[in-house]
Write a protein that holds these residues in place. Sequence first.
Motif, PDB file in Angstrom:
ATOM      1  N   ASP A   2       0.847  -1.193   0.000  1.00 41.38           N
ATOM      2  CA  ASP A   2       0.000   0.000   0.000  1.00 41.38           C
ATOM      3  C   ASP A   2       0.883   1.243   0.000  1.00 41.38           C
ATOM      4  O   ASP A   2       1.441   1.618   1.032  1.00 41.38           O
ATOM      5  N   PRO A   3       1.052   1.911  -1.162  1.00 43.74           N
ATOM      6  CA  PRO A   3       1.922   3.087  -1.218  1.00 43.74           C
ATOM      7  C   PRO A   3       1.509   4.188  -0.248  1.00 43.74           C
ATOM      8  O   PRO A   3       2.371   4.861   0.327  1.00 43.74           O
ATOM      9  N   ALA A   4       0.203   4.374  -0.051  1.00 46.58           N
ATOM     10  CA  ALA A   4      -0.252   5.408   0.872  1.00 46.58           C
ATOM     11  C   ALA A   4       0.193   5.111   2.299  1.00 46.58           C
ATOM     12  O   ALA A   4       0.588   6.022   3.045  1.00 46.58           O
ATOM     13  N   ALA A   5       0.134   3.836   2.686  1.00 47.03           N
ATOM     14  CA  ALA A   5       0.590   3.455   4.027  1.00 47.03           C
ATOM     15  C   ALA A   5       2.099   3.660   4.168  1.00 47.03           C
ATOM     16  O   ALA A   5       2.585   4.107   5.212  1.00 47.03           O
ATOM     17  N   GLN A   6       2.849   3.335   3.113  1.00 47.08           N
ATOM     18  CA  GLN A   6       4.290   3.559   3.137  1.00 47.08           C
ATOM     19  C   GLN A   6       4.609   5.042   3.290  1.00 47.08           C
ATOM     20  O   GLN A   6       5.482   5.433   4.071  1.00 47.08           O
ATOM     21  N   GLU A   7       3.905   5.880   2.547  1.00 47.39           N
ATOM     22  CA  GLU A   7       4.132   7.317   2.628  1.00 47.39           C
ATOM     23  C   GLU A   7       3.797   7.852   4.013  1.00 47.39           C
ATOM     24  O   GLU A   7       4.491   8.732   4.538  1.00 47.39           O
ATOM     25  N   ALA A  53       6.658   6.986   6.347  1.00 46.62           N
ATOM     26  CA  ALA A  53       7.815   7.838   6.082  1.00 46.62           C
ATOM     27  C   ALA A  53       7.608   9.232   6.663  1.00 46.62           C
ATOM     28  O   ALA A  53       8.529   9.833   7.234  1.00 46.62           O
ATOM     29  N   GLU A  54       6.395   9.751   6.553  1.00 42.17           N
ATOM     30  CA  GLU A  54       6.124  11.096   7.056  1.00 42.17           C
ATOM     31  C   GLU A  54       6.276  11.158   8.577  1.00 42.17           C
ATOM     32  O   GLU A  54       6.816  12.129   9.121  1.00 42.17           O
ATOM     33  N   GLU A  55       5.804  10.142   9.273  1.00 39.67           N
ATOM     34  CA  GLU A  55       5.970  10.108  10.727  1.00 39.67           C
ATOM     35  C   GLU A  55       7.429   9.933  11.115  1.00 39.67           C
ATOM     36  O   GLU A  55       7.891  10.492  12.124  1.00 39.67           O
ATOM     37  N   LEU A  56       8.177   9.185  10.332  1.00 40.44           N
ATOM     38  CA  LEU A  56       9.599   9.044  10.621  1.00 40.44           C
ATOM     39  C   LEU A  56      10.313  10.384  10.467  1.00 40.44           C
ATOM     40  O   LEU A  56      11.199  10.721  11.264  1.00 40.44           O
ATOM     41  N   PHE A  57       9.937  11.167   9.473  1.00 37.77           N
ATOM     42  CA  PHE A  57      10.534  12.495   9.328  1.00 37.77           C
ATOM     43  C   PHE A  57      10.149  13.395  10.491  1.00 37.77           C
ATOM     44  O   PHE A  57      10.945  14.230  10.941  1.00 37.77           O
ATOM     45  N   ARG A  58       8.933  13.262  10.999  1.00 40.08           N
ATOM     46  CA  ARG A  58       8.531  14.079  12.146  1.00 40.08           C
ATOM     47  C   ARG A  58       9.373  13.746  13.368  1.00 40.08           C
ATOM     48  O   ARG A  58       9.841  14.642  14.085  1.00 40.08           O
ATOM     49  N   LEU A  59       9.576  12.465  13.612  1.00 36.59           N
ATOM     50  CA  LEU A  59      10.271  12.029  14.819  1.00 36.59           C
ATOM     51  C   LEU A  59      11.788  12.004  14.678  1.00 36.59           C
ATOM     52  O   LEU A  59      12.501  12.033  15.684  1.00 36.59           O
ATOM     53  N   PRO A  93       1.173   6.799  11.952  1.00 34.55           N
ATOM     54  CA  PRO A  93       0.946   7.077  10.531  1.00 34.55           C
ATOM     55  C   PRO A  93      -0.507   7.439  10.261  1.00 34.55           C
ATOM     56  O   PRO A  93      -1.426   6.873  10.855  1.00 34.55           O
ATOM     57  N   GLY A  94      -0.709   8.408   9.356  1.00 33.15           N
ATOM     58  CA  GLY A  94      -2.048   8.830   9.022  1.00 33.15           C
ATOM     59  C   GLY A  94      -2.669   9.701  10.091  1.00 33.15           C
ATOM     60  O   GLY A  94      -3.843   9.566  10.411  1.00 33.15           O
ATOM     61  N   ARG A  98      10.718   6.396   1.656  1.00 37.65           N
ATOM     62  CA  ARG A  98       9.726   5.336   1.397  1.00 37.65           C
ATOM     63  C   ARG A  98      10.352   4.148   0.688  1.00 37.65           C
ATOM     64  O   ARG A  98      10.181   2.986   1.101  1.00 37.65           O
ATOM     65  N   ILE A  99      11.115   4.379  -0.366  1.00 37.44           N
ATOM     66  CA  ILE A  99      11.639   3.287  -1.180  1.00 37.44           C
ATOM     67  C   ILE A  99      12.792   2.578  -0.479  1.00 37.44           C
ATOM     68  O   ILE A  99      12.806   1.345  -0.371  1.00 37.44           O
ATOM     69  N   ALA A 100      13.765   3.334  -0.002  1.00 39.30           N
ATOM     70  CA  ALA A 100      14.969   2.708   0.556  1.00 39.30           C
ATOM     71  C   ALA A 100      14.658   1.909   1.823  1.00 39.30           C
ATOM     72  O   ALA A 100      15.161   0.793   2.001  1.00 39.30           O
TER      73      ALA A 100
END
Length: 407
Positions: free
Chosen positions: A275-280, A283-289, A340-341, A370-372
């Motif tokens: 699920d690309p949306a779940a992956q994104e 990733a967004e939460e990882l950038f926040r933290l 996430p989300g 997301r990809i790496a």
Amino acid sequence: MTLEATFGTDDYARDPGGELRELREAGPVHRVELPGYPPLYLVPRHQEARELFTDARLRKTRPRLPSAEPDPGPGPEGIYVVGRQLLSTDDGEHQRLRRLLTGWWSRAAAARWPEIIERHTADLLDGLAAGPAETDLVAAFTRPLPLRILADVLGVPRTEVPALQEALHVVTGSAAPDCPQLRAAHADLAVTWFRLAKEHAGEDTLLGMLGLARQEREITLVELTSLLTMLLVAGAHSMSMFFPRAVLLLSGPPPVSDSGYSGGADLTAALTGDDPAAQEAVAEELFRLCAPFPLASHRYATEDLNLWGTPVPAGSLVLPAVAAANRDPRAYAEPERACPGRRQAEPRHLSFGHGVHYCLGATLARQQARIALARLYQRFPRLSVTGAATWRNYVVPEPTALPVRLT
């Protein structure tokens, strides 16, 4: 422990946002005395930090102070990236330089990046799989990957990457601005960028475009070399700091929570799913933290200010402490947890900034994360951290090693 003493500790290196928690709760503005910096004020709360990004009284260019004022010493604009580029200009000059780059960071350009990221990620993961199960993830994966990707995005030949990696390591260290080794590294980078831009001028790459712009006198030589060095630091160094922190978070114990969330296992399951949306969202939460830079880039007060009850003299540095602001309970529910989300009512994190200086490479960074990370955990689903990470730099800590087991 004083705030000044907090910088440089292992706890701060591992988790700047967590270590600045008490600072955030103690008040919205704090003065800090750090060697080699003018008077510096940190702003660790989300709303106040966000406002700083658009405060017209704060500028990227150091203001001229009355001659009676003491020399404030070198500022951060003379450490990582010298010269004229996006992080050291304001208003029309900033807009001119940003417009020069915008087309190369457009949606059409971004459509080509996943193939580049996939190719370099697969190559490095193949190397990991062929090596020992116990390895240093920084040396083998998280440091070389962002620079390889950026080189392809810019149009820099692969043969130049090792020298750029070496120079990048020097200019992002904690040496004083007048350190001979640092000066030599900046000079070497300038010579390299001038040579490459001249050799590849007119090619259908960002490097070729900048080379042609220099030939046609649209930009100065200083702007050419400092723009490319800025892209090197912001595009490659930032991600090499982000990835190890993300792996540490994904490998940590589940948080104590009533939400039923189980921690890193849930995040990696979402990352490695289809699920690309779940992956994104992960990733967004990882950038926040795991903000790559715990403090935003420099801003100078152009006049005497009163920021939320704290007097700030003209010429002072004012820095949004984004690592702390990204975990502000005034802005986020359960701010220490990766969720996430997150609901739309919660604000966007500040890891990529805000306003006119919003990170030009945010889309590339999100794609890399997301990809790496997805490919890393798909290849090594039982990857585990086997020892303490090591760090350098005391204000902006950089991971230098992260021992892991891959099976």
